[in-house]
Write a protein that holds these residues in place. Structure first.
Motif, PDB file in Angstrom:
ATOM      1  N   SER A 278       0.827  -1.206   0.000  1.00 52.42           N
ATOM      2  CA  SER A 278       0.000   0.000   0.000  1.00 52.42           C
ATOM      3  C   SER A 278       0.864   1.259   0.000  1.00 52.42           C
ATOM      4  CB  SER A 278      -0.924   0.009   1.221  1.00 52.42           C
ATOM      5  OG  SER A 278      -1.789  -1.101   1.208  1.00 52.42           O
ATOM      6  N   ALA A 279       1.948   1.225   0.793  1.00 49.03           N
ATOM      7  CA  ALA A 279       2.851   2.383   0.873  1.00 49.03           C
ATOM      8  C   ALA A 279       3.503   2.672  -0.473  1.00 49.03           C
ATOM      9  CB  ALA A 279       3.927   2.132   1.927  1.00 49.03           C
ATOM     10  N   ILE A 280       3.708   1.628  -1.280  1.00 44.36           N
ATOM     11  CA  ILE A 280       4.299   1.813  -2.612  1.00 44.36           C
ATOM     12  C   ILE A 280       3.216   1.986  -3.668  1.00 44.36           C
ATOM     13  CG2 ILE A 280       5.782   0.785  -4.386  1.00 44.36           C
ATOM     14  CD1 ILE A 280       7.123  -0.844  -2.160  1.00 44.36           C
ATOM     15  N   GLY A 281       2.168   1.191  -3.569  1.00 41.09           N
ATOM     16  CA  GLY A 281       1.142   1.160  -4.603  1.00 41.09           C
ATOM     17  C   GLY A 281       0.275   2.402  -4.673  1.00 41.09           C
ATOM     18  N   ILE A 282      -0.050   3.000  -3.521  1.00 42.77           N
ATOM     19  CA  ILE A 282      -0.892   4.200  -3.540  1.00 42.77           C
ATOM     20  C   ILE A 282      -0.197   5.368  -4.247  1.00 42.77           C
ATOM     21  CG2 ILE A 282      -2.008   5.959  -2.095  1.00 42.77           C
ATOM     22  CD1 ILE A 282      -2.710   3.735  -0.118  1.00 42.77           C
ATOM     23  N   PRO A 283       1.061   5.714  -3.886  1.00 39.09           N
ATOM     24  CA  PRO A 283       1.755   6.764  -4.649  1.00 39.09           C
ATOM     25  C   PRO A 283       1.913   6.406  -6.125  1.00 39.09           C
ATOM     26  CG  PRO A 283       2.887   6.337  -2.581  1.00 39.09           C
ATOM     27  CD  PRO A 283       1.861   5.257  -2.743  1.00 39.09           C
ATOM     28  N   LEU A 284       2.135   5.126  -6.398  1.00 41.82           N
ATOM     29  CA  LEU A 284       2.274   4.686  -7.790  1.00 41.82           C
ATOM     30  C   LEU A 284       0.969   4.902  -8.552  1.00 41.82           C
ATOM     31  CD1 LEU A 284       4.165   3.371  -9.843  1.00 41.82           C
ATOM     32  CD2 LEU A 284       3.427   1.132  -9.013  1.00 41.82           C
ATOM     33  N   GLY A 285      -0.156   4.570  -7.908  1.00 41.52           N
ATOM     34  CA  GLY A 285      -1.459   4.782  -8.540  1.00 41.52           C
ATOM     35  C   GLY A 285      -1.739   6.259  -8.770  1.00 41.52           C
ATOM     36  N   ILE A 286      -1.377   7.096  -7.800  1.00 38.35           N
ATOM     37  CA  ILE A 286      -1.557   8.539  -7.952  1.00 38.35           C
ATOM     38  C   ILE A 286      -0.722   9.056  -9.113  1.00 38.35           C
ATOM     39  CG2 ILE A 286      -1.162  10.784  -6.849  1.00 38.35           C
ATOM     40  CD1 ILE A 286      -1.729   9.391  -4.155  1.00 38.35           C
ATOM     41  N   THR A 287       0.519   8.569  -9.201  1.00 38.60           N
ATOM     42  CA  THR A 287       1.414   8.989 -10.292  1.00 38.60           C
ATOM     43  C   THR A 287       0.848   8.593 -11.650  1.00 38.60           C
ATOM     44  OG1 THR A 287       3.319   8.709  -8.823  1.00 38.60           O
ATOM     45  CG2 THR A 287       3.772   8.861 -11.173  1.00 38.60           C
ATOM     46  N   LEU A 288       0.272   7.411 -11.737  1.00 42.66           N
ATOM     47  CA  LEU A 288      -0.339   6.967 -12.996  1.00 42.66           C
ATOM     48  C   LEU A 288      -1.489   7.890 -13.408  1.00 42.66           C
ATOM     49  CD1 LEU A 288      -0.427   3.092 -12.447  1.00 42.66           C
ATOM     50  CD2 LEU A 288       0.843   4.292 -14.231  1.00 42.66           C
ATOM     51  N   VAL A 289      -2.216   8.399 -12.427  1.00 43.80           N
ATOM     52  CA  VAL A 289      -3.341   9.291 -12.731  1.00 43.80           C
ATOM     53  C   VAL A 289      -2.862  10.665 -13.180  1.00 43.80           C
ATOM     54  CG1 VAL A 289      -5.314  10.523 -11.737  1.00 43.80           C
ATOM     55  CG2 VAL A 289      -4.956   8.112 -11.216  1.00 43.80           C
ATOM     56  N   VAL A 290      -1.972  11.263 -12.399  1.00 39.18           N
ATOM     57  CA  VAL A 290      -1.580  12.656 -12.683  1.00 39.18           C
ATOM     58  C   VAL A 290      -0.675  12.780 -13.901  1.00 39.18           C
ATOM     59  CG1 VAL A 290      -1.861  13.332 -10.272  1.00 39.18           C
ATOM     60  CG2 VAL A 290       0.390  12.591 -11.084  1.00 39.18           C
ATOM     61  N   THR A 291      -0.009  11.697 -14.309  1.00 38.92           N
ATOM     62  CA  THR A 291       0.872  11.769 -15.485  1.00 38.92           C
ATOM     63  C   THR A 291       0.166  11.328 -16.768  1.00 38.92           C
ATOM     64  OG1 THR A 291       1.743   9.541 -15.016  1.00 38.92           O
ATOM     65  CG2 THR A 291       2.993  11.429 -14.166  1.00 38.92           C
ATOM     66  N   ARG A 292      -1.103  10.964 -16.663  1.00 40.88           N
ATOM     67  CA  ARG A 292      -1.874  10.604 -17.866  1.00 40.88           C
ATOM     68  C   ARG A 292      -1.998  11.801 -18.790  1.00 40.88           C
ATOM     69  NH1 ARG A 292      -5.296   5.930 -17.412  1.00 40.88           N
ATOM     70  NH2 ARG A 292      -6.674   6.838 -18.979  1.00 40.88           N
ATOM     71  N   GLU A 293      -2.242  11.524 -20.046  1.00 41.93           N
ATOM     72  CA  GLU A 293      -2.397  12.601 -21.029  1.00 41.93           C
ATOM     73  C   GLU A 293      -3.555  13.521 -20.644  1.00 41.93           C
ATOM     74  OE1 GLU A 293      -3.034  13.165 -25.871  1.00 41.93           O
ATOM     75  OE2 GLU A 293      -2.842  11.165 -24.995  1.00 41.93           O
ATOM     76  N   GLY A 294      -3.270  14.809 -20.593  1.00 44.73           N
ATOM     77  CA  GLY A 294      -4.285  15.798 -20.280  1.00 44.73           C
ATOM     78  C   GLY A 294      -4.533  15.993 -18.798  1.00 44.73           C
ATOM     79  N   ASN A 295      -3.721  15.363 -17.949  1.00 37.91           N
ATOM     80  CA  ASN A 295      -3.938  15.497 -16.516  1.00 37.91           C
ATOM     81  C   ASN A 295      -2.949  16.481 -15.901  1.00 37.91           C
ATOM     82  OD1 ASN A 295      -5.210  14.883 -14.015  1.00 37.91           O
ATOM     83  ND2 ASN A 295      -5.549  12.790 -14.744  1.00 37.91           N
ATOM     84  N   LEU A 296      -2.949  16.546 -14.578  1.00 37.00           N
ATOM     85  CA  LEU A 296      -2.217  17.591 -13.850  1.00 37.00           C
ATOM     86  C   LEU A 296      -0.743  17.702 -14.228  1.00 37.00           C
ATOM     87  CD1 LEU A 296      -3.646  17.042 -10.264  1.00 37.00           C
ATOM     88  CD2 LEU A 296      -4.115  18.971 -11.781  1.00 37.00           C
ATOM     89  N   LEU A 297      -0.050  16.567 -14.195  1.00 38.43           N
ATOM     90  CA  LEU A 297       1.401  16.555 -14.446  1.00 38.43           C
ATOM     91  C   LEU A 297       1.695  15.633 -15.627  1.00 38.43           C
ATOM     92  CD1 LEU A 297       2.532  16.205 -10.715  1.00 38.43           C
ATOM     93  CD2 LEU A 297       2.507  18.304 -12.072  1.00 38.43           C
ATOM     94  N   GLU A 298       1.051  15.901 -16.727  1.00 41.95           N
ATOM     95  CA  GLU A 298       1.165  15.022 -17.903  1.00 41.95           C
ATOM     96  C   GLU A 298       2.628  14.736 -18.253  1.00 41.95           C
ATOM     97  OE1 GLU A 298       0.281  15.128 -22.707  1.00 41.95           O
ATOM     98  OE2 GLU A 298      -0.905  16.400 -21.367  1.00 41.95           O
ATOM     99  N   ASN A 299       2.940  13.459 -18.330  1.00 37.22           N
ATOM    100  CA  ASN A 299       4.290  13.026 -18.705  1.00 37.22           C
ATOM    101  C   ASN A 299       4.166  11.641 -19.347  1.00 37.22           C
ATOM    102  OD1 ASN A 299       7.006  11.882 -18.643  1.00 37.22           O
ATOM    103  ND2 ASN A 299       7.529  13.635 -17.347  1.00 37.22           N
ATOM    104  N   LYS A 300       4.190  11.626 -20.665  1.00 37.79           N
ATOM    105  CA  LYS A 300       3.940  10.382 -21.395  1.00 37.79           C
ATOM    106  C   LYS A 300       4.992   9.320 -21.105  1.00 37.79           C
ATOM    107  CE  LYS A 300       1.442  12.595 -25.194  1.00 37.79           C
ATOM    108  NZ  LYS A 300       1.389  12.848 -26.652  1.00 37.79           N
TER     109      LYS A 300
END
Length: 225
Positions: free
Chosen positions: A37-59
């Motif tokens: 959980s300590a690793i997966g939750i930040p990883l899941g957040i990163t997957l969301v915010v780096t998606r195309e058109g999201n907060l910190l988009e990074n393909k």
């Protein structure tokens, strides 16, 4: 007690070993679940915010993390268990027992948590995020105040599913010497055709799963309000 001894003589004789196996199962699920959980939750957040058109988009970051998660999620746990034996031995110093089971459980649960958290956060109304942007909130503030707060019920649900899955994985790990109830059932029940041990072990696993699910549903209802 005498009646119990007649119905389940093997369980009575091996009761201390059964309790140790139960303790090992709870420990391996608790430890691996906490770390995953300590690793997966930040990883899941990163997957969301780096998606195309999201907060910190990074393909590039999204592509690399997405492939990493997909690879480990696609592997059946039994195959993963054997495939990372060198890594398990390097980290834990052994591939058997409680220590030997925790490492593969973490590798199996982390990508699962990440995808579940990603799915939960993607269900948040985009309008809420846009409103936060319009109010001048920074990306970090939006992640904390919007994504995590609004997505908390979904994250709790995701963690509940993960723990239930880990209980099943821990039983599988026991079949190859991973310790816990799975190892107890195979070593003392299946190999010696002791039906009472198999029944009691199954009942204990079902009880643990039901307790976890009930607690998760309770927390989900409380948070949803």
């Amino acid at each position: 007690m005498e009646l119990l001894n007649q119905i389940m003589p093997n369980v009575v004789d091996l009761f201390p070993d059964l309790m140790k196996a139960l303790k090992d199962t709870l420990l391996m699920v608790l430890i691996s679940g906490t770390i995953a959980s300590a690793i997966g939750i930040p990883l899941g957040i990163t997957l969301v915010v780096t998606r195309e058109g999201n907060l910190l988009e990074n393909k590039l970051i999204y592509f690399i993390l997405g492939k990493f998660v997909n690879v480990f999620r696609a592997l059946p746990f039994v195959i993963l268990l054997t495939a990372i034996i060198p890594i398990t031995r390097f980290i834990a110093g052994t591939t058997i027992g409680l220590k030997g089971a925790v490492v593969p459980l973490i590798f199996a649960a982390t990508p699962f948590v990440a995808r579940q958290v990603e799915s939960a956060l993607l269900e948040i109304d985009p309008g809420v995020i846009e409103a936060a942007k319009a109010m001048g909130s920074s990306p970090l503030e939006i992640i904390y105040r919007v994504l995590l707060i609004e997505g908390l019920p979904g994250i709790v649900y995701a963690l509940t599913i993960t723990i239930v899955s880990l209980i099943g994985f821990s039983a599988v790990a026991g079949t190859v010497g991973g310790g816990g109830l799975g190892d107890f059932a195979i070593r003392y029940g299946y190999q010696y055709f002791r039906t009472d041990i198999m029944i009691v072990t199954t009942i204990l696993l079902l009880l643990i799963v039901n307790i976890v699910q009930s607690l998760g549903e309770y927390l989900l209802k409380r948070l949803s309000h």
